[in-house]
Design an enzyme around this catalytic site. Structure first.
Site: not given
Ligand SMILES: [Zn+2]
Length: 136
Positions: A85, A130, A126-127
């Site tokens: 990341c 976040h 993954h995003e």
């Molecule tokens: Zn990330």
């Protein structure tokens, strides 16, 4: 406008809020920042530029693809992998799903429901993490 990348783990651990039309300038800033970091990342979430709103940009067929208020509505094909990341150093283990169905809005706030698989699905997961304050 390109923004600095946030690496503050306390900030990144906070949940983001729904995105509205008033946030569109921040969406454009995220796209600019993503383009400026293309050599080292395949996706970014708003909180990585200090905006606690739910929108992300990912690399999709070599173009920046914006998803506003994205949500995984179904998933299948669990696997374990390792990810990096831009906001962290090193790589960490993550559980992902091979196939996902995502609901999101585009920059005109039109609603979409779309299926994604493989690497693109992994980036989206993954995003979206976040947006929920999860950094890998
Ligand atoms: Zn990330």
């Amino acid at each position: 406008m390109q923004k600095a990348i946030v690496r503050d783990t306390f900030f990144l651990a906070q949940k983001s809020q729904e995105t509205s039309r008033e946030d569109l300038q921040d969406v454009r800033d995220l796209v600019d920042t993503f383009k400026a970091n293309r050599d080292q990342c395949v996706g970014m979430a708003a909180n990585m530029i200090g905006v606690k709103k739910r929108f992300i940009v990912i690399d999709f067929m070599n173009l920046p693809f914006v998803m506003i208020n994205p949500k995984v509505i179904s998933k299948s094909g669990r696997y374990e992998t390792e990810e990096g990341c831009l906001s962290l150093s090193g790589r960490r283990k993550a559980v992902r799903y091979q196939n996902i169905t995502v609901s999101y809005q585009d920059m005109q706030f039109q609603k979409h429901t779309q299926e994604f698989t493989g690497y693109t699905a992994q980036i989206i997961q993954h995003e979206i993490d976040h947006c929920d304050g999860i950094v890998i």
